[in-house]
Scaffold this motif. Structure first.
Motif, PDB file in Angstrom:
ATOM      1  N   PRO A 140       0.829  -1.207   0.000  1.00  0.00           N
ATOM      2  CA  PRO A 140       0.000   0.000   0.000  1.00  0.00           C
ATOM      3  C   PRO A 140       0.865   1.260   0.000  1.00  0.00           C
ATOM      4  O   PRO A 140       1.761   1.382   0.852  1.00  0.00           O
ATOM      5  N   PHE A 141       0.573   2.158  -0.917  1.00  0.00           N
ATOM      6  CA  PHE A 141       1.439   3.308  -1.131  1.00  0.00           C
ATOM      7  C   PHE A 141       1.504   4.205   0.107  1.00  0.00           C
ATOM      8  O   PHE A 141       2.536   4.794   0.414  1.00  0.00           O
ATOM      9  N   TRP A 142       0.382   4.297   0.849  1.00  0.00           N
ATOM     10  CA  TRP A 142       0.372   5.159   2.035  1.00  0.00           C
ATOM     11  C   TRP A 142       1.297   4.626   3.129  1.00  0.00           C
ATOM     12  O   TRP A 142       1.895   5.405   3.887  1.00  0.00           O
ATOM     13  N   LEU A 143       1.443   3.281   3.200  1.00  0.00           N
ATOM     14  CA  LEU A 143       2.327   2.692   4.197  1.00  0.00           C
ATOM     15  C   LEU A 143       3.795   2.914   3.812  1.00  0.00           C
ATOM     16  O   LEU A 143       4.638   3.181   4.674  1.00  0.00           O
ATOM     17  N   VAL A 144       4.086   2.820   2.513  1.00  0.00           N
ATOM     18  CA  VAL A 144       5.434   3.129   2.029  1.00  0.00           C
ATOM     19  C   VAL A 144       5.753   4.596   2.314  1.00  0.00           C
ATOM     20  O   VAL A 144       6.863   4.943   2.738  1.00  0.00           O
ATOM     21  N   ASP A 145       4.766   5.471   2.098  1.00  0.00           N
ATOM     22  CA  ASP A 145       4.956   6.898   2.395  1.00  0.00           C
ATOM     23  C   ASP A 145       5.231   7.113   3.886  1.00  0.00           C
ATOM     24  O   ASP A 145       6.123   7.882   4.263  1.00  0.00           O
ATOM     25  N   LEU A 146       4.460   6.430   4.731  1.00  0.00           N
ATOM     26  CA  LEU A 146       4.636   6.563   6.181  1.00  0.00           C
ATOM     27  C   LEU A 146       6.030   6.110   6.600  1.00  0.00           C
ATOM     28  O   LEU A 146       6.683   6.760   7.434  1.00  0.00           O
ATOM     29  N   ALA A 147       6.508   5.001   6.021  1.00  0.00           N
ATOM     30  CA  ALA A 147       7.850   4.507   6.340  1.00  0.00           C
ATOM     31  C   ALA A 147       8.905   5.531   5.968  1.00  0.00           C
ATOM     32  O   ALA A 147       9.856   5.774   6.726  1.00  0.00           O
ATOM     33  N   ASN A 148       8.739   6.157   4.811  1.00  0.00           N
ATOM     34  CA  ASN A 148       9.722   7.153   4.383  1.00  0.00           C
ATOM     35  C   ASN A 148       9.662   8.429   5.215  1.00  0.00           C
ATOM     36  O   ASN A 148      10.687   9.072   5.449  1.00  0.00           O
ATOM     37  N   VAL A 149       8.468   8.785   5.700  1.00  0.00           N
ATOM     38  CA  VAL A 149       8.364   9.905   6.640  1.00  0.00           C
ATOM     39  C   VAL A 149       9.131   9.585   7.918  1.00  0.00           C
ATOM     40  O   VAL A 149       9.870  10.430   8.461  1.00  0.00           O
ATOM     41  N   CYS A 150       8.979   8.350   8.410  1.00  0.00           N
ATOM     42  CA  CYS A 150       9.719   7.920   9.611  1.00  0.00           C
ATOM     43  C   CYS A 150      11.225   7.991   9.391  1.00  0.00           C
ATOM     44  O   CYS A 150      11.975   8.401  10.286  1.00  0.00           O
ATOM     45  N   ILE A 151      11.670   7.588   8.189  1.00  0.00           N
ATOM     46  CA  ILE A 151      13.098   7.655   7.870  1.00  0.00           C
ATOM     47  C   ILE A 151      13.593   9.093   7.953  1.00  0.00           C
ATOM     48  O   ILE A 151      14.640   9.384   8.558  1.00  0.00           O
ATOM     49  N   VAL A 152      12.830   9.993   7.362  1.00  0.00           N
ATOM     50  CA  VAL A 152      13.251  11.398   7.335  1.00  0.00           C
ATOM     51  C   VAL A 152      13.332  11.968   8.749  1.00  0.00           C
ATOM     52  O   VAL A 152      14.334  12.605   9.121  1.00  0.00           O
ATOM     53  N   VAL A 153      12.297  11.716   9.573  1.00  0.00           N
ATOM     54  CA  VAL A 153      12.305  12.234  10.944  1.00  0.00           C
ATOM     55  C   VAL A 153      13.469  11.645  11.736  1.00  0.00           C
ATOM     56  O   VAL A 153      14.160  12.356  12.483  1.00  0.00           O
ATOM     57  N   HIS A 154      13.703  10.342  11.558  1.00  0.00           N
ATOM     58  CA  HIS A 154      14.823   9.706  12.252  1.00  0.00           C
ATOM     59  C   HIS A 154      16.155  10.320  11.843  1.00  0.00           C
ATOM     60  O   HIS A 154      17.014  10.613  12.680  1.00  0.00           O
ATOM     61  N   LEU A 155      16.349  10.523  10.552  1.00  0.00           N
ATOM     62  CA  LEU A 155      17.632  11.041  10.072  1.00  0.00           C
ATOM     63  C   LEU A 155      17.838  12.500  10.461  1.00  0.00           C
ATOM     64  O   LEU A 155      18.979  12.938  10.626  1.00  0.00           O
ATOM     65  N   VAL A 156      16.764  13.236  10.629  1.00  0.00           N
ATOM     66  CA  VAL A 156      16.888  14.609  11.131  1.00  0.00           C
ATOM     67  C   VAL A 156      17.513  14.587  12.530  1.00  0.00           C
ATOM     68  O   VAL A 156      18.409  15.378  12.849  1.00  0.00           O
ATOM     69  N   GLY A 157      17.056  13.641  13.381  1.00  0.00           N
ATOM     70  CA  GLY A 157      17.639  13.512  14.711  1.00  0.00           C
ATOM     71  C   GLY A 157      19.034  12.927  14.691  1.00  0.00           C
ATOM     72  O   GLY A 157      19.934  13.409  15.400  1.00  0.00           O
ATOM     73  N   ALA A 158      19.242  11.900  13.865  1.00  0.00           N
ATOM     74  CA  ALA A 158      20.564  11.265  13.789  1.00  0.00           C
ATOM     75  C   ALA A 158      21.618  12.251  13.278  1.00  0.00           C
ATOM     76  O   ALA A 158      22.776  12.208  13.697  1.00  0.00           O
ATOM     77  N   TYR A 159      21.217  13.138  12.371  1.00  0.00           N
ATOM     78  CA  TYR A 159      22.112  14.183  11.865  1.00  0.00           C
ATOM     79  C   TYR A 159      22.698  14.976  13.031  1.00  0.00           C
ATOM     80  O   TYR A 159      23.915  15.223  13.089  1.00  0.00           O
ATOM     81  N   GLN A 160      21.835  15.366  13.983  1.00  0.00           N
ATOM     82  CA  GLN A 160      22.306  16.146  15.120  1.00  0.00           C
ATOM     83  C   GLN A 160      23.166  15.325  16.078  1.00  0.00           C
ATOM     84  O   GLN A 160      24.150  15.825  16.632  1.00  0.00           O
ATOM     85  N   VAL A 161      22.817  14.058  16.266  1.00  0.00           N
ATOM     86  CA  VAL A 161      23.603  13.192  17.150  1.00  0.00           C
ATOM     87  C   VAL A 161      25.040  13.073  16.637  1.00  0.00           C
ATOM     88  O   VAL A 161      26.010  13.135  17.401  1.00  0.00           O
ATOM     89  N   PHE A 162      25.198  12.912  15.323  1.00  0.00           N
ATOM     90  CA  PHE A 162      26.533  12.741  14.754  1.00  0.00           C
ATOM     91  C   PHE A 162      27.265  14.067  14.543  1.00  0.00           C
ATOM     92  O   PHE A 162      28.496  14.087  14.456  1.00  0.00           O
ATOM     93  N   SER A 163      26.536  15.163  14.450  1.00  0.00           N
ATOM     94  CA  SER A 163      27.206  16.445  14.200  1.00  0.00           C
ATOM     95  C   SER A 163      27.685  17.127  15.485  1.00  0.00           C
ATOM     96  O   SER A 163      28.615  17.942  15.436  1.00  0.00           O
ATOM     97  N   GLN A 164      27.087  16.791  16.634  1.00  0.00           N
ATOM     98  CA  GLN A 164      27.465  17.472  17.869  1.00  0.00           C
ATOM     99  C   GLN A 164      28.956  17.365  18.205  1.00  0.00           C
ATOM    100  O   GLN A 164      29.563  18.352  18.613  1.00  0.00           O
TER     101      GLN A 164
END
Length: 485
Positions: free
Chosen positions: A322-346
């Motif tokens: 289902p396309f909406w579930l694939v979209d939701l997974a990719n939204v989760c990826i983006v939110v996670h990587l936004v946080g991981a970006y800060q963890v690794f950049s500090q």
């Protein structure tokens, strides 16, 4: 002569002063810094945020290159080595004694106090290049996921064969703008909530990818797999398979990389119980949870897609519906990587800012903090430092520009894994542990540790060769800033 009343008054003042000093000291740790409040769960959240990143999405591809036997074995071996060496590194947070010694506030400081100045310089070069590379890699991955949402909607409306092409560059620019604002979070101690949200997101998209793979297998749509992985034939030479296997080693190594920020995570923990014991528990929780997800994502993904598994399980469109579930997974990826970006950049931010504060301690530009009240009632306060504002903004802009020039997902992951895993996860923790414990040369313990060192070095060299070969091929046909397929 001093009267009895005056003596009593002075005694009360002294006792009051001592009580005030005790209260003040109660708010400080043994290094006279504000008392740390981290625990095993916040540390585990930081670890999971750092480990379960973009690497999990390439594991199905990695297992496909290696096959069931070598793929599963490689995942387990890297998991065991990462846990073991991370526990060795946790003992190096304090020097010379792991419980009562002086604190090391960063990975580099631990190396300097245990191995000396030359190793300190070598470690700094590798660590900060690797951290910067991780940040660039996360920018690439987040933009791919954002573009995948747009592609998924396009495929749903126009059919799976429709020519849906979109540029990643606007998404990288948008992510860069967001990270400029988030980069003003002063330090690691203020990242706990962001890390917890990011860790939840990582569970979300890993579970969705795993579930979609399992659903495909149970529906009977799983593809052909083999014990040795992708098979040599008309479309694949023996040399190309070897290169792909090497890149798969690098991808899996990248998926377990977090040691370069372990000391910074450990520096957020309360001092009682001892930080190294709490960190060992956090390492066990973080690596165990991660390995469980990795095994399921890698194995379910391989069983679902077979020997031709996509390089990125959720953005390579092995799944359309289902396309909406694939979209939701990719939204989760983006939110996670936004946080991981800060963890690794500090750690990168802190390195330059600490050096500047030592060099120009009286500079208002470097050390001055200016408060801004936020909200209608001015209830919330935010501190601005001009060095932090300018330097971190420039860093994010440079990382974004480099990501726009080098959008090669699997090859970049493999290269970063090869570059960072052996020296930061294996070599330096082992050498520091040997120095701290004064382990004799050629003793059985020393030989065992050096054997782990040698094996991981050989794997890292193989992964580096494979990733460089893959990058050279990608660069030869790449046109910067083009619209991506």
């Amino acid at each position: 002569m001093v009267s009895v009343a005056e003596q009593d008054f002075h005694l009360e003042v002294c006792e009051s002063g001592l009580e005030n000093q005790k209260v003040a000291n109660a708010d400080l740790d043994d290094d006279q810094k504000p008392k740390r409040t981290g625990n095993v769960w916040t540390a585990s959240a930081h670890i999971i945020t750092a480990i379960i990143g973009s690497g999990v999405l390439s594991l199905a591809w990695g297992v496909a290159q290696l096959g069931w036997v070598a793929g599963v074995t490689t995942l387990m071996v890297f998991s065991g080595i990462t846990l073991y060496t991370s526990n060795l590194l946790a003992d190096c947070y304090r020097s010379p004694d792991p419980v009562t010694g002086r604190r090391n506030y960063s990975y580099m400081e631990a190396v300097k106090n245990n191995l000396g100045g030359k190793m300190y310089m070598a470690c700094g070069m590798v660590q900060y290049v690797n951290l910067s590379g991780m940040i660039i890699g996360y920018t690439i991955t987040a933009s791919i996921s954002m573009a995948a949402i747009q592609k998924s909607d396009c495929f749903h409306k126009r059919g799976h064969e429709a020519p849906c092409k979109f540029s990643h560059n606007p998404y990288m620019i948008g992510l860069g703008i967001l990270e400029i604002f988030l980069s003003q979070i002063p330090n690691f101690h203020n990242l706990s909530m962001l890390s917890i949200v990011a860790a939840i997101m990582s569970f979300g998209y890993a579970s969705i990818g795993m579930g979609l793979g399992l659903a495909k297998i149970l529906s009977g749509q799983g593809k052909r797999t083999s014990l040795t992985g992708l098979e040599v034939g008309i479309d694949l030479s023996a040399a190309e398979k070897t290169w792909r296997m090497f890149r798969a080693f690098g991808d899996i190594a990248f998926a377990y990389t977090y040691s370069q920020i372990l000391i910074e995570i450990q520096d957020t923990l309360k001092s009682s119980p001892p930080e190294n014991k709490v960190m060992e528990k956090a390492n066990m929780i973080g690596v165990s949870v991660t390995t469980t997800f990795y095994m399921m994502c890698g194995c379910f993904g391989y069983a679902a897609f077979g020997n031709h598994a996509p390089g990125n399980m959720l953005t390579g469109f092995g799944f359309f519906e289902p396309f909406w579930l694939v979209d939701l997974a990719n939204v989760c990826i983006v939110v996670h990587l936004v946080g991981a970006y800060q963890v690794f950049s500090q750690p990168v931010y802190s390195a330059l800012e600490s050096w500047a504060a030592r060099t120009w301690p009286k500079s208002k530009f470097v050390t001055g903090e200016y408060s801004i009240n936020i909200g209608i009632a001015k209830k919330y306060r935010f501190n601005i430092n001009f060095l932090r504002l300018t330097w971190r903004t420039i860093f994010v802009i440079m990382a974004t520009l480099l990501a726009m020039v080098l959008p090669f997902f699997n090859d970049v992951l493999a290269f970063l894994g090869a570059l960072g895993y052996w020296p930061l996860t294996v070599y330096f923790p082992i050498q520091m542990y040997i120095a701290q414990k004064k382990i004799r040369w050629w003793s059985s313990r020393w030989c065992g540790l050096q054997l782990i060192n040698l094996v991981c070095l050989l794997v890292a060299l193989a992964a580096a060769c494979g990733s460089i070969q893959g990058l050279s091929r990608a660069v030869s046909v790449y046109k910067p800033f083009k619209v991506e397929d």
